[in-house]
Design a protein around this motif. Structure first.
Motif, short mmCIF file in Angstrom:
data_model
loop_
_atom_site.label_atom_id
_atom_site.label_comp_id
_atom_site.label_asym_id
_atom_site.label_seq_id
_atom_site.Cartn_x
_atom_site.Cartn_y
_atom_site.Cartn_z
N GLN A 30 7.17 -0.83 9.33
CA GLN A 30 7.64 -0.11 8.14
C GLN A 30 8.98 -0.65 7.67
OE1 GLN A 30 6.73 1.57 10.98
NE2 GLN A 30 5.26 3.17 10.45
N SER A 31 9.89 -0.89 8.61
CA SER A 31 11.20 -1.44 8.27
C SER A 31 11.05 -2.83 7.66
CB SER A 31 12.10 -1.51 9.50
OG SER A 31 12.35 -0.22 10.00
N PHE A 32 10.17 -3.63 8.22
CA PHE A 32 9.95 -4.98 7.70
C PHE A 32 9.38 -4.94 6.28
CE2 PHE A 32 7.20 -8.69 7.08
CZ PHE A 32 8.16 -9.69 7.14
N LEU A 33 8.38 -4.07 6.08
CA LEU A 33 7.79 -3.97 4.74
C LEU A 33 8.79 -3.47 3.71
CD1 LEU A 33 4.18 -2.62 5.42
CD2 LEU A 33 4.87 -4.92 4.75
N LEU A 34 9.62 -2.51 4.08
CA LEU A 34 10.65 -2.03 3.16
C LEU A 34 11.69 -3.11 2.86
CD1 LEU A 34 11.17 1.62 4.43
CD2 LEU A 34 10.32 0.91 2.19
#
Length: 104
Positions: A30-34
């Motif tokens: 999730q952090s990477f996609l954001l």
């Protein structure tokens, strides 16, 4: 319209910098996609602004918003030093951005 796009680009750059730190703390997808989303939107709006604004001016303002915003976020969210000298120089960056707006 170019100035609005540029401000949006700068705000998403600030979010992208924030997400770099979050990805460092929490290694999850999730952090990477954001992170990818934030910088992608930032570059998209920067390119929109550059259709009618000179590249040098647009880039200087975009980096100024990102640099000063990132420094302010780090002071607020991560308790980085709030020294007077640091705040003065951040204010100088913001002043330069405003100056570029006034002459453009």
């Amino acid at each position: 319209m170019a100035w609005i796009a540029l401000i949006i680009a700068g705000l998403f750059e600030m979010l992208g910098v924030f997400m770099i730190n979050r990805l460092h703390d929490k290694r999850n997808w999730q952090s990477f996609l954001l992170l990818v989303f934030s910088f992608g939107v930032s570059f998209l709006f920067l390119s929109i602004a550059m259709t009618t604004m000179p590249m040098g001016t647009a880039y200087a303002i975009w980096t100024g918003i990102g640099a000063s915003g990132g420094a302010i976020l780090s002071m607020v969210l991560y308790n980085e030093p709030r020294e007077v000298k640091r705040i003065i120089f951040i204010a100088m960056i913001i002043g330069a951005v405003i100056g570029l707006k006034l002459i453009s």
